[in-house]
Design a protein around this motif. Sequence first.
Motif, PDB file in Angstrom:
ATOM      1  N   LEU A  76       7.881 -10.719  -6.529  1.00 14.42           N
ATOM      2  CA  LEU A  76       6.771 -11.903  -7.444  1.00 14.42           C
ATOM      3  C   LEU A  76       7.640 -13.107  -7.274  1.00 14.42           C
ATOM      4  O   LEU A  76       8.638 -12.466  -6.828  1.00 14.42           O
ATOM      5  N   ASP A  77       7.319 -13.729  -7.791  1.00 14.00           N
ATOM      6  CA  ASP A  77       8.262 -14.619  -7.737  1.00 14.00           C
ATOM      7  C   ASP A  77       9.467 -15.000  -8.337  1.00 14.00           C
ATOM      8  O   ASP A  77      10.209 -15.919  -7.839  1.00 14.00           O
ATOM      9  N   ASN A  78       9.585 -14.254  -9.167  1.00 14.41           N
ATOM     10  CA  ASN A  78      10.938 -14.079 -10.009  1.00 14.41           C
ATOM     11  C   ASN A  78      12.379 -13.050 -10.624  1.00 14.41           C
ATOM     12  O   ASN A  78      12.611 -12.691 -10.730  1.00 14.41           O
ATOM     13  N   GLY A  79      11.168 -12.464  -8.657  1.00 13.00           N
ATOM     14  CA  GLY A  79      12.514 -11.209  -8.735  1.00 13.00           C
ATOM     15  C   GLY A  79      11.057 -10.000  -8.439  1.00 13.00           C
ATOM     16  O   GLY A  79      10.669  -9.996  -7.587  1.00 13.00           O
ATOM     17  N   LEU A  80      11.424  -8.481  -7.944  1.00 22.39           N
ATOM     18  CA  LEU A  80      11.329  -7.857  -7.701  1.00 22.39           C
ATOM     19  C   LEU A  80      10.744  -6.491  -8.760  1.00 22.39           C
ATOM     20  O   LEU A  80      11.186  -6.316  -9.547  1.00 22.39           O
ATOM     21  N   ILE A  81       9.519  -5.741  -8.444  1.00 19.65           N
ATOM     22  CA  ILE A  81       8.873  -4.641  -9.456  1.00 19.65           C
ATOM     23  C   ILE A  81       9.135  -3.317  -8.783  1.00 19.65           C
ATOM     24  O   ILE A  81       8.310  -4.191  -7.658  1.00 19.65           O
ATOM     25  N   VAL A  82       9.242  -2.624  -9.509  1.00 14.97           N
ATOM     26  CA  VAL A  82       8.468  -1.479  -8.501  1.00 14.97           C
ATOM     27  C   VAL A  82       7.477  -0.468  -9.624  1.00 14.97           C
ATOM     28  O   VAL A  82       8.611   0.162  -9.869  1.00 14.97           O
ATOM     29  N   PRO A  83       6.268  -0.517  -9.439  1.00 14.75           N
ATOM     30  CA  PRO A  83       5.630   0.244  -9.821  1.00 14.75           C
ATOM     31  C   PRO A  83       5.787   1.571  -9.323  1.00 14.75           C
ATOM     32  O   PRO A  83       5.909   1.553  -8.319  1.00 14.75           O
ATOM     33  N   VAL A  84       5.011   2.375  -9.867  1.00 17.26           N
ATOM     34  CA  VAL A  84       5.486   4.218  -9.195  1.00 17.26           C
ATOM     35  C   VAL A  84       4.022   5.137  -8.667  1.00 17.26           C
ATOM     36  O   VAL A  84       2.944   4.281 -10.248  1.00 17.26           O
ATOM     37  N   ILE A  85       3.811   5.342  -7.734  1.00 23.37           N
ATOM     38  CA  ILE A  85       2.767   6.404  -7.694  1.00 23.37           C
ATOM     39  C   ILE A  85       3.035   7.972  -8.213  1.00 23.37           C
ATOM     40  O   ILE A  85       3.652   8.546  -7.405  1.00 23.37           O
ATOM     41  N   ARG A  86       2.526   7.768  -8.750  1.00 21.26           N
ATOM     42  CA  ARG A  86       2.535   9.423  -9.238  1.00 21.26           C
ATOM     43  C   ARG A  86       2.078  10.397  -9.301  1.00 21.26           C
ATOM     44  O   ARG A  86       1.266  10.150  -8.252  1.00 21.26           O
ATOM     45  N   ASP A  87       2.461  11.508  -8.754  1.00 26.41           N
ATOM     46  CA  ASP A  87       2.052  13.066  -7.726  1.00 26.41           C
ATOM     47  C   ASP A  87       2.282  12.216  -6.031  1.00 26.41           C
ATOM     48  O   ASP A  87       1.312  12.701  -6.254  1.00 26.41           O
ATOM     49  N   THR A  88       2.783  11.353  -6.283  1.00 31.57           N
ATOM     50  CA  THR A  88       2.471  11.459  -4.766  1.00 31.57           C
ATOM     51  C   THR A  88       1.760  11.987  -3.470  1.00 31.57           C
ATOM     52  O   THR A  88       0.928  11.456  -2.879  1.00 31.57           O
ATOM     53  N   ALA A  89       2.889  13.183  -3.469  1.00 37.21           N
ATOM     54  CA  ALA A  89       2.038  14.026  -2.671  1.00 37.21           C
ATOM     55  C   ALA A  89       0.893  14.457  -3.028  1.00 37.21           C
ATOM     56  O   ALA A  89      -0.148  15.683  -2.017  1.00 37.21           O
ATOM     57  N   GLY A  90       0.060  14.260  -4.151  1.00 36.01           N
ATOM     58  CA  GLY A  90      -0.529  15.329  -4.794  1.00 36.01           C
ATOM     59  C   GLY A  90      -1.704  14.543  -4.208  1.00 36.01           C
ATOM     60  O   GLY A  90      -2.858  14.670  -4.342  1.00 36.01           O
ATOM     61  N   LEU A  91      -2.074  13.089  -3.538  1.00 38.89           N
ATOM     62  CA  LEU A  91      -2.586  12.448  -3.472  1.00 38.89           C
ATOM     63  C   LEU A  91      -3.373  11.876  -1.794  1.00 38.89           C
ATOM     64  O   LEU A  91      -2.217  12.150  -0.958  1.00 38.89           O
ATOM     65  N   ASP A  92      -4.352  12.316  -1.662  1.00 39.18           N
ATOM     66  CA  ASP A  92      -4.728  11.635   0.131  1.00 39.18           C
ATOM     67  C   ASP A  92      -4.490  10.656   0.289  1.00 39.18           C
ATOM     68  O   ASP A  92      -4.704   9.802  -0.576  1.00 39.18           O
ATOM     69  N   LEU A  93      -5.283   9.913   1.363  1.00 41.40           N
ATOM     70  CA  LEU A  93      -4.337   8.483   1.391  1.00 41.40           C
ATOM     71  C   LEU A  93      -5.342   7.855   1.077  1.00 41.40           C
ATOM     72  O   LEU A  93      -4.783   6.815   0.673  1.00 41.40           O
ATOM     73  N   LEU A  94      -6.605   7.923   0.805  1.00 40.80           N
ATOM     74  CA  LEU A  94      -7.236   7.061   0.263  1.00 40.80           C
ATOM     75  C   LEU A  94      -7.053   7.191  -1.476  1.00 40.80           C
ATOM     76  O   LEU A  94      -7.587   6.197  -1.475  1.00 40.80           O
ATOM     77  N   ALA A  95      -7.278   7.654  -1.788  1.00 41.82           N
ATOM     78  CA  ALA A  95      -6.978   7.535  -3.399  1.00 41.82           C
ATOM     79  C   ALA A  95      -5.430   7.641  -3.555  1.00 41.82           C
ATOM     80  O   ALA A  95      -5.258   6.428  -4.493  1.00 41.82           O
ATOM     81  N   LEU A  96      -4.548   7.270  -2.802  1.00 42.43           N
ATOM     82  CA  LEU A  96      -2.842   6.606  -2.575  1.00 42.43           C
ATOM     83  C   LEU A  96      -3.630   5.574  -2.472  1.00 42.43           C
ATOM     84  O   LEU A  96      -2.281   4.871  -3.188  1.00 42.43           O
ATOM     85  N   SER A  97      -3.650   5.077  -1.478  1.00 43.05           N
ATOM     86  CA  SER A  97      -3.853   3.554  -0.935  1.00 43.05           C
ATOM     87  C   SER A  97      -4.637   3.545  -1.893  1.00 43.05           C
ATOM     88  O   SER A  97      -4.451   1.769  -2.787  1.00 43.05           O
ATOM     89  N   ALA A  98      -5.693   3.384  -3.263  1.00 43.29           N
ATOM     90  CA  ALA A  98      -6.710   2.740  -4.178  1.00 43.29           C
ATOM     91  C   ALA A  98      -5.869   2.680  -5.286  1.00 43.29           C
ATOM     92  O   ALA A  98      -5.365   1.876  -5.608  1.00 43.29           O
ATOM     93  N   GLU A  99      -4.910   3.754  -5.569  1.00 42.39           N
ATOM     94  CA  GLU A  99      -3.650   3.594  -6.560  1.00 42.39           C
ATOM     95  C   GLU A  99      -2.825   2.434  -6.502  1.00 42.39           C
ATOM     96  O   GLU A  99      -2.033   1.525  -6.932  1.00 42.39           O
ATOM     97  N   SER A 100      -2.213   2.846  -4.896  1.00 42.88           N
ATOM     98  CA  SER A 100      -0.728   1.255  -4.428  1.00 42.88           C
ATOM     99  C   SER A 100      -1.829   0.207  -5.230  1.00 42.88           C
ATOM    100  O   SER A 100      -1.143  -1.701  -5.198  1.00 42.88           O
TER     101      SER A 100
END
Length: 484
Positions: A350-374
């Motif tokens: 971000l303009d004023n720093g860095l933030i780390v949102p979390v993709i929950r249950d990452t290994a349980g998502l296929d690639l398209l679902a993970l991409s939509a969440e990210s």
Amino acid sequence: MATEFIMPKLGLTMEEGTITEWYAAEGDTVAAGTAVLRIETDKTETDVESAGSGRLHRLGEVGETYACGELIGWILADGESAPAADAPAAQATPTPAGAPAARPSPDATAASRSGPAAAGGRIIASPLAKRLAGERGIDLRTVSGTGPGGRIVSEDLDDVVPAAAQPLPVPPTARSASSGTTGVGVPATAAARHLADLLGIDLSVVAPDPVERSVTKDAVALHVRQILDRVARAEVAPTSAGAAQTALPAAMQEPTSTIRLSGMRGTIARRMHDSLAQMAQLTLFMDADVDAVVADRDRRKAAGLAPSYTDYVIAAAGRALVRHPIVNSQITDAGVALLPAVHVGMAVALDNGLIVPVIRDTAGLDLLALSAESTRLAEAARAGSLELADLEGGTFSVSTLGMFGVDGFTPVINPPNTAILGVGRLRDDVVLDTDGRAGTTKRLTLSLTWDHRAFDGAPAAAFCRTIVELLADPASLDTTTQDG
């Protein structure tokens, strides 16, 4: 009836919040459930809604930090006044209607700033200012507050050089106690006396807490840390009474501007410093051939659904964490805790720093679902609309600088995780086939930083190698894996 408007506690780890903007002006009528102000926590910015309906009386100031539960305003009924005890400590003399307001003299302004801070022996300071003063060994009684009503704010401490710790005045009977025992006449909490007895510390040489005006448990701990620090630097004998922290050097030139280490920037500075100070961090680098990923992405792009290259890496990392649970871990007092669920955080600049949102249950998502969440999380981060649930519980992080042309770098672990993965740029490397003919392949460099306390280099390399192998087979990233 007047309703208190307090700084909310929006998550288990939230201790304080900084007011960044009031949406409603002083005296405005607000309705229950209406967003009244915006605050910044150590993780995100969020709106705060009014718990009642009525006329707003503001106490909290923009840019100031308040502890959770601290009063920042009132919701008043028509004709109702705010309780007097919470009105500003000093009020100007009323000006007759139509008469111009007199501008206070500089001396009067200074007096109004410093007077209330110590009125009646009570120091008025923000929670952040109190904490910083304790950490730096600053006596708040010597600081002039520039906040409302003379309140001492964190910025007032920026140029204050801590004085050497001064012992409390102790009655002669207490001073006669032998070294290594606690002075019986020293004002101190029970916890402080107990800790001093255990460590053999004489309370008469411990600096009192500048706010509590007595020796606290934290003051004893700070005193011990100062002694150990000075002994390590061979500055004084271990029986010394402690030393003030060393101030940072002044700027070598007159700065064009100064960016304060407060808010998100200050939080990042503290967390990253603590991360490096408290962990045994090492970094390894490994190249991944991603021709298969490029081909798979091109195929998906033609169909209108193209994950980012970082999405592929996050998906591979999530599955690798299931196969290598030691990396999905946390250091605790009991040892290395292996965490059953895989929640991968992705760093968003971000303009004023860095933030780390979390993709929950990452290994349980296929690639398209993970991409939509990210994509959702990245857009929400840049719009400032992330929820606290989007930021909590990450067990591993992925950070990329590839868009800036960076090949490899040393990412810093996001506590309490034990590892983080850096992702470099996609590049063309020249390779030789088995017949010695030159060709090119698409590659990127992975940079894995891990906490050597939790696991060694061989498990770290094996984990990174698994990510490389998964990236060579993108089809495997559409096969979901149950965490645990």
